[in-house]
Design a protein around this motif. Structure first.
Motif: not given
Length: 70
Positions: A3-5, A7-8, A52
């Motif tokens: 999810d963070e990937s 988003r970035r 993060n």
């Protein structure tokens, strides 16, 4: 995380590549973590960094890990 990937990726570009899907990113991460776990058990010097966290926190952790090897 995947999810963070994502988003970035979305923050930096308008279009994603065909391989930039959550399921693919999760599989790749899982594969890397499995390899790291095996290598750690074999006595390799590996440090897994949480990207993060703030850069200065990671820099300090990396510096201390490298310093302990010298």
């Amino acid at each position: 995380t995947a999810d963070e990937s994502l988003r970035r990726i979305a923050k930096g570009r308008a279009v994603t590549e065909i391989y930039e899907k959550k399921e693919k990113l999760e599989a790749v991460r899982s594969g890397y973590l499995s390899v790291f776990e095996e290598r750690l058990k074999a006595g390799e010097n590996i440090l897994i960094v949480d990207a993060n966290r703030p850069i200065d926190v990671n820099a300090r952790e990396i510096f201390e890990a490298v310093k302990s090897l010298v």
